[in-house]
Design an enzyme around this catalytic site. Sequence first.
Site, mmCIF file in Angstrom:
data_model
loop_
_atom_site.group_PDB
_atom_site.id
_atom_site.type_symbol
_atom_site.label_atom_id
_atom_site.label_comp_id
_atom_site.label_asym_id
_atom_site.label_seq_id
_atom_site.Cartn_x
_atom_site.Cartn_y
_atom_site.Cartn_z
ATOM 1 N N MET A 74 15.897 -45.759 -6.003
ATOM 2 C CA MET A 74 17.048 -44.876 -5.795
ATOM 3 C C MET A 74 17.834 -44.602 -7.077
ATOM 4 O O MET A 74 18.912 -44.019 -7.041
ATOM 5 C CB MET A 74 17.987 -45.472 -4.740
ATOM 6 N N CYS A 75 17.292 -44.998 -8.196
ATOM 7 C CA CYS A 75 17.954 -44.815 -9.485
ATOM 8 C C CYS A 75 17.614 -43.425 -10.034
ATOM 9 O O CYS A 75 16.445 -43.053 -10.113
ATOM 10 C CB CYS A 75 17.480 -45.916 -10.430
ATOM 11 N N HIS A 76 18.638 -42.665 -10.406
ATOM 12 C CA HIS A 76 18.427 -41.320 -10.941
ATOM 13 C C HIS A 76 17.872 -41.376 -12.365
ATOM 14 O O HIS A 76 18.303 -42.219 -13.154
ATOM 15 C CB HIS A 76 19.751 -40.541 -10.977
ATOM 16 N N MET A 112 22.211 -49.897 -14.318
ATOM 17 C CA MET A 112 20.843 -50.339 -14.024
ATOM 18 C C MET A 112 19.973 -50.282 -15.276
ATOM 19 O O MET A 112 19.119 -51.148 -15.488
ATOM 20 C CB MET A 112 20.230 -49.510 -12.894
ATOM 21 N N GLU A 113 20.202 -49.287 -16.117
ATOM 22 C CA GLU A 113 19.442 -49.190 -17.364
ATOM 23 C C GLU A 113 19.740 -50.372 -18.282
ATOM 24 O O GLU A 113 18.836 -50.921 -18.917
ATOM 25 C CB GLU A 113 19.746 -47.859 -18.061
ATOM 26 N N ASP A 127 6.547 -63.463 -22.309
ATOM 27 C CA ASP A 127 5.130 -63.101 -22.430
ATOM 28 C C ASP A 127 4.555 -63.495 -23.783
ATOM 29 O O ASP A 127 3.439 -64.011 -23.867
ATOM 30 C CB ASP A 127 4.952 -61.600 -22.207
#
Length: 158
Positions: A74-76, A112-113, A127
């Site tokens: 749902m993130c634009h 969110m970014e 990693d």
Amino acid sequence: MPLTHLNEENQPKMVDIGDKETTERIALASGRISMNKEAYDAIINHCVKKGPVLQTAIIAGIMGAKKTSELIPMCHPIMLNGVDIDILEEKETCSFKLYARVKTQAKTGVEMEALMSVSIGLLTIYDMVKAIDKSMTISGVMLEHKSGGKSGDYNAKK
């Protein structure tokens, strides 16, 4: 408060931001990765076979911010003005704290970014060093600050 990502039939939807005002949006997120002394020293002394760990984590964090809308449904998609990443060495605890600051001019925020940037940067460190220490822990991924938009500024409590 009703959930904005559900329609009248209680089904998922992407929020319509078309009527929102374009403003400067800034978000700062942080997180930490802790490891054993051998792994920490290998990173600091540039002795990791996979290459320069911290520089690679910075690049990965930038890519994480750019790809956020592809992974969070749902993130634009947002045009980013900039992503700036800092990694602090914490020798006493054999850990690194990663900060990501994301900036845009948009109709929705970049929290969110910033959070994705931190997460991907820290996962990249894991990693690259997992051959030395599989017991590394990632913790404390959080939003430190956000500004812009209708909801105004936010600062995490210290």
